[in-house]
Design an enzyme around this catalytic site. Structure first.
Site, mmCIF file in Angstrom:
data_model
loop_
_atom_site.group_PDB
_atom_site.id
_atom_site.type_symbol
_atom_site.label_atom_id
_atom_site.label_comp_id
_atom_site.label_asym_id
_atom_site.label_seq_id
_atom_site.Cartn_x
_atom_site.Cartn_y
_atom_site.Cartn_z
ATOM 1 N N ALA A 85 27.999 -0.396 20.401
ATOM 2 C CA ALA A 85 27.495 -1.712 20.790
ATOM 3 C C ALA A 85 28.588 -2.474 21.536
ATOM 4 O O ALA A 85 29.763 -2.126 21.452
ATOM 5 C CB ALA A 85 27.086 -2.485 19.546
ATOM 6 N N GLY B 207 26.287 2.925 17.817
ATOM 7 C CA GLY B 207 24.967 2.923 18.437
ATOM 8 C C GLY B 207 24.781 4.098 19.386
ATOM 9 O O GLY B 207 23.668 4.598 19.569
ATOM 10 N N GLU C 209 23.770 6.796 17.221
ATOM 11 C CA GLU C 209 22.468 6.516 16.602
ATOM 12 C C GLU C 209 21.320 6.829 17.562
ATOM 13 O O GLU C 209 20.268 7.300 17.144
ATOM 14 C CB GLU C 209 22.421 5.056 16.137
ATOM 15 C CG GLU C 209 23.304 4.852 14.895
ATOM 16 C CD GLU C 209 23.423 3.393 14.485
ATOM 17 O OE1 GLU C 209 23.993 2.619 15.276
ATOM 18 O OE2 GLU C 209 22.960 3.044 13.396
ATOM 19 N N GLU D 280 31.252 2.025 12.235
ATOM 20 C CA GLU D 280 30.960 0.597 12.011
ATOM 21 C C GLU D 280 31.742 -0.025 10.871
ATOM 22 O O GLU D 280 32.082 -1.204 10.910
ATOM 23 C CB GLU D 280 29.456 0.390 11.754
ATOM 24 C CG GLU D 280 28.572 0.555 12.969
ATOM 25 C CD GLU D 280 28.224 2.000 13.307
ATOM 26 O OE1 GLU D 280 28.784 2.933 12.678
ATOM 27 O OE2 GLU D 280 27.389 2.202 14.203
#
Ligand SMILES: NC(=O)c1ccc[n+]([C@@H]2O[C@H](COP(=O)([O-])OP(=O)(O)OC[C@H]3O[C@@H](n4cnc5c(N)ncnc54)[C@H](O)[C@@H]3O)[C@@H](O)[C@H]2O)c1
Length: 718
Positions: free
Chosen positions: A69, A117, A120, A140
Site C-alpha cells: 500500500a 497488498g 494479497e 504489515e
C-alpha cells in the site's frame, strides 16, 4: 487495449488472454495508492464487460511486482477514525474478491517483490507463478498493522494456519523456495521464463486441465479444522507470538486472532473480522509511531541520497586507521559491501584481531548459507591489512579509528594528512572529541569531519556524520555517499561534545546516577526501562558499552556542559570504575557476566555491586515506576530539544531516527519527539517541573515552554 490508465493497463493477448499490467507512471515501483486501487476497479469492469476473455494474467511493468500500500496515504485516513480506515481499505478488498470471482481463471506472474497488498492481490488469483528472483511476504506487522486486504483470510486457507500465522506474525520476506515448499505459490521459474510459464499455466486452466474452481472454493470456505485441532493450533501460536512480540507490539497477536476468529467463517465474513482487527490496530499508538517511523526513514534516506548526488566521486578505495573493535568492524562492513579497504594498525596483534573478527562474521554467513565460500574469499581479499602508509595516496577516504586519546589522534591525523592526496577526505570515528578541536593542527581542515559508527558496526544502522566549522560540503557529500554504500543510515549533525546521540545519552545516564544516589535499585530501574521499551536498561547498557568508556565520556560531557552535566557527586559508574568493574568486557560491572551455552555473555545479579554502592547512596527504597521513567526520560528529552534548537540536528525526524538507529530507542514510540507529541508538551513541562530541584537537566527550554503554551507539536511544527 481494454483499459489504459496511469497505474495499469489491460490488453488482449492471443487466445483470449487479458493481460493486466501494473506499471505506475512516474514512480520506480508499483504500489496500491488510491489511483491504482481505483484503476484496478475500472480494469475489472473492463474485463467483466469484454467479450471473449478466457483468462486473466497479472503482470508488472516494473522490476518489482507491487511493494504494498502507499503508506503516505495512511496518516490522514487513520486520523479520520474507524470509518476513514474502512474507507481506505474497502475498495481494494472488493477488487481482490472480484478478481477471485471472475468467470475465467487468473494467474499472476510474480517477477519481483510482492509485499503486503502486493502479495494479497496474488493470493486473490487462482494460481501464482514466481520468478526465482522474487520475494513475497506480508510485512504489515512492522507498521503495527495486520494485512487488511485478505492476507489473514486467504493465506491460512492456502498454506495452513501454522505457516500463515508464522509468516504474518514475523512479517518477513520469503524466498521463492520457501514459498513453493508451503504452497504459497504454485511454481518457481527462472526470471526470463516467467511470463511464458505463467501463460502456459493459464492456458491449462482455460483448457480445463487445471481445476481453478476448486482452488477458489478452498479460499472461500471455512478452514477444515475441528475444535480440538483449532484449540491446539491457536493456543500454542498465540502464546508464542505474544511472547515474541511483547506487550508493546500488539499487531502480531491481532493477526493470529484475526485468523482464529475467521477460520470457521466463509471468506466474506472472515474478511469483515480481519477488517475489525485491522481497524483496531490502526488506532494504536504503536501503528501511529511505526507508520511515522517508516515515513521518517524515507525522509532521512532522501536527505542522504541528496548528499550522495552531490558527491564529487564514487568511493572506490578506502582506508581505516586502527584495527580494533571499531576499525575491524568498519573494514569488514566496507569489504562486505564491495569497497576495498586498507586496514592499518601499529601493532600486528591488532591486525590479527581485526581480521579474525571479519573472518568470524563471514564464516557465520557461509554457515547459514547466505554466502558462498568463494564470495567469502573475495570479501576477505578486499581487506588489505598493513603496518605502513604505502598506497595511501590512492584512497578516496580514510576513517581514523585509533584509541580515544586527543594527543594520539592529533598525531595520527597529521601523519595521515601528509601521505594522502590533496583531495582525500579524512573522517574520525571519535565518540567524544570535538571535530573542530581535532581539526586544529590539520592543514586541510575542509577535508576533515566526523564519521561516528556504533558498536557492533555490522549490526548498528546509524552513522553520525559530523560537520566541523571548516568542513566542506564536498567532504560531507563524499562521506555520506560512503555510508550509503556501506548500507548505513547517515545523519549529518553539527559538532559539539558527544555530537547528537551521546550528547543525549549521557543526560539519560545522569538521570540514572541520580536515581541510584537517591536510593533506587538499579535492577528495578533496568526492569522498568526495559518494560518501557528500551532493549536494555541503563545499568546493563553501561556494562555493555564499558564502564571505563562511559566514565571517560561522562568526563568529556561534564567539561563540555558543566552547567548541566558537571559532576556534583560520586556516581554509581564512578564506584564501579574505581573497583575495576568495567562491565561485560572484564566480566563484572553492575552485574556479573558468565558465558552461556553458546559462549555469549549472560548477566547475573550480584550483591558485590550493591555492597560497593552502599556508602555512596541513600538507603534503598521502592520508587514508583512512573517516577523512574520520568526521571530517566526528562533529561534526555530536554537535551534533544536543545540540540534541535541549537541546530546540532536539522529536524525532529532526523533526531528521532538517530536515537532509534543508534541506541535502540523503542521504535513503537516513534522517537523522542514523536513521544513528546504523543503525551503533549504541556503535560511534559508539568512532569519536568516536578523535578526541577534535580538540576538543570530537568529544566525544559524556553522554546519548549512556548510550544507547550501555544499547543504546538514537533511534527506539526517542522
Ligand atoms: N568501542 C566502541 O564502542 C566505540 C563506538 C564508537 C566509536 N568508538 C571510537 O572508535 C575509536 C576506536 O575505538 P576501539 O574501541 O576500536 O578501540 P580499540 O582499542 O579496540 O582499537 C584501537 C586500535 O588502534 C590501534 N592504534 C593505536 N594507535 C594507532 C596508530 N597510531 N595508528 C594505527 N593504529 C593505532 C591500536 O593498536 C588498536 O588496535 C575510538 O576513538 C573510540 O572512541 C568506539
Amino acid at each position: 487495449m481494454l483499459f489504459s490508465g496511469k497505474a495499469l493497463t489491460v490488453q488482449m493477448l492471443d487466445n483470449g488472454i487479458a493481460e493486466l499490467n501494473f506499471d505506475l507512471q512516474g514512480e520506480s515501483v508499483n504500489k496500491f495508492n488510491r489511483l491504482t486501487v481505483s484503476e484496478f476497479s475500472q480494469a475489472l469492469d473492463a474485463i467483466e464487460a469484454a467479450d471473449g476473455v478466457k483468462g486473466v494474467l497479472l503482470t508488472s511493468g516494473k522490476s518489482v511486482f507491487i511493494v504494498g500500500a502507499d503508506i503516505t496515504e495512511f496518516g490522514d485516513a487513520f486520523a479520520a477514525g474507524p470509518e476513514g480506515v474502512a474507507e481506505l481499505m474497502n475498495k481494494n478488498n472488493e477488487n481482490i474478491s472480484r478478481l477471485e470471482e471472475l468467470p475465467v481463471p487468473s494467474v499472476v506472474a510474480i517477477n519481483g517483490y510482492a509485499l503486503g497488498g502486493g502479495f494479497e492481490v496474488c493470493l486473490g488469483c487462482d494460481f501464482r507463478v514466481m520468478s526465482d528472483q522474487a520475494k513475497v511476504g506480508l510485512p504489515e506487522v512492522k507498521l503495527g498493522l495486520i494485512p487488511g486486504w485478505g492476507g489473514t483470510v486467504r493465506l491460512p486457507r492456502l498454506v495452513g494456519v501454522d505457516v500463515a500465522a508464522e509468516w504474518i506474525a514475523a512479517g518477513k520476506e520469503q524466498r521463492p523456495d520457501a514459498a513453493l515448499t508451503v504452497h504459497a505459490v504454485d511454481a518457481v521459474v527462472q526470471a526470463d521464463k516467467l511470463k511464458e510459464s505463467a501463460l502456459k499455466l493459464l492456458e491449462r486452466a482455460v483448457g480445463g486441465e487445471l481445476d481453478y474452481q476448486s482452488r477458489r472454493e478452498i479460499k472461500k470456505s471455512p478452514i477444515p479444522l475441528n475444535d480440538t485441532e483449532a484449540l491446539m493450533a491457536f493456543f500454542t501460536t498465540k502464546a508464542f507470538v505474544g511472547q515474541q512480540a511483547g506487550r508493546n507490539y500488539p499487531a502480531p497477536l491481532a493477526a493470529v486472532e484475526s485468523i482464529e476468529q475467521g477460520y470457521k467463517l466463509g471468506r466474506d465474513e472472515a474478511l469483515k473480522v480481519e477488517q475489525q482487527q485491522f481497524i483496531k490496530c490502526a488506532q494504536t499508538g504503536a501503528a501511529k509511531s511505526l507508520v511515522g517511523l517508516f515515513l521518517n526513514d524515507q525522509a532521512i534516506s532522501k536527505v542522504a541520497k541528496g548528499w550522495e548526488k552531490n558527491a564529487d566521486k564514487q568511493i572506490e578505495r578506502a582506508a581505516v586507521l586502527g584495527a580494533g573493535i571499531m576499525g575491524g568492524g568498519i573494514a569488514y562492513q566496507s569489504a562486505y559491501k564491495g569497497v576495498p579497504i586498507k586496514m592499518k594498525d601499529i601493532d600486528q596483534k591488532g591486525i590479527d584481531l581485526g581480521l579474525k573478527e571479519a573472518n568470524k562474521l563471514l564464516s557465520k554467513l557461509v554457515e547459514r548459507g547466505r554466502m558462498t565460500p568463494a564470495k567469502m574469499g573475495e570479501t576477505l581479499n578486499r581487506i588489505e591489512p598493513t603496518l605502513s602508509y604505502d598506497g595511501f595516496d590512492n584512497v578516496d577516504v580514510v576513517v581514523e579509528a585509533v584509541v580515544e586519546n586527543p594527543k594520539v589522534k592529533h598525531a595520527v591525523l597529521q601523519e595521515v594528512e601528509k601521505v594522502v592526496s590533496e583531495d582525500t577526505v579524512i573522517a574520525s570515528n571519535t565518540s567524544t572529541i570535538s571535530i573542530d578541536f581535532l581539526a586544529e593542527p590539520l592543514s586541510r581542515p575542509e577535508n576533515f569531519l566526523g564519521m561516528h559508527f556504533f558498536n557492533p558496526v555490522h549490526k548498528m544502522p546509524l552513522v553520525e556524520v559530523i560537520r566541523g566549522k571548516k568542513t566542506s560540503e564536498k567532504a560531507i557529500a563524499r562521506v555520506v555517499a560512503y555510508a550509503n554504500k556501506m548500507g548505513k543510515k547517515a545523519i549529518v549533525v553539527r559538532d559539539c561534545p558527544g555530537f547528537l546521540v551521546n550528547r543525549v545519552l549521557f543526560p539519560y545516564f545522569a538521570g540514572f546516577s541520580m536515581l541510584v544516589r537517591d536510593g533506587a535499585d538499579f535492577q528495578q530501574i533496568d526492569k522498568v526501562m526495559e518494560r518501557w521499551g528500551w532493549p536494555m536498561g541503563p545499568a546493563y547498557l553501561m556494562d555493555v558499552v564499558g564502564i571505563d568508556t562511559g566514565v571517560h565520556a561522562e568526563k568529556v560531557m561534564a567539561e563540555g556542559f558543566p552547567e548541566r552535566m558537571g559532576k556534583t557527586f560520586t556516581a554509581a559508574s564512578d564506584v564501579m570504575f574505581e573497583a575495576g568493574r568495567y562491565g561485560q568486557k572484564n566480566g563484572k560491572g553492575f552485574y556479573n557476566y558468565e558465558e552461556d551455552k553458546k559462549g555469549k555473555p549472560k548477566k547475573v545479579a550480584t550483591e558485590e555491586s550493591y555492597e560497593l554502592l552502599k556508602p555512596h547512596v541513600a538507603e534503598r527504597r521502592e520508587f514508583e515506576n512512573d517516577e523512574i521513567i520520568e526521571r530517566m526520560m526528562v533529561p534526555m528529552a530536554t537535551e534533544l530539544a536543545r540540540c534541535l534548537e541549537e541546530g546540532i540536528v536539522d529536524s525532529p525526524a532526523e533526531a528521532d531516527m538517530a536515537l532509534i538507529y543508534g541506541i535502540g530507542f523503542p521504535p513503537f514510540r516513534g522517537g523522542i519527539f514523536a513521544w513528546l507529541d504523543s503525551i503533549g508538551l504541556d503535560e511534559f513541562v508539568k512532569i519536568a517541573d516536578k523535578y526541577s530541584d534535580l538540576g538543570e537537566l530537568y529544566k525544559p527550554t524556553e522554546r519548549m515552554r512556548e510550544m507547550a503554551a501555544s499547543g504546538k507539536t514537533y511534527y506539526g511544527d517542522k
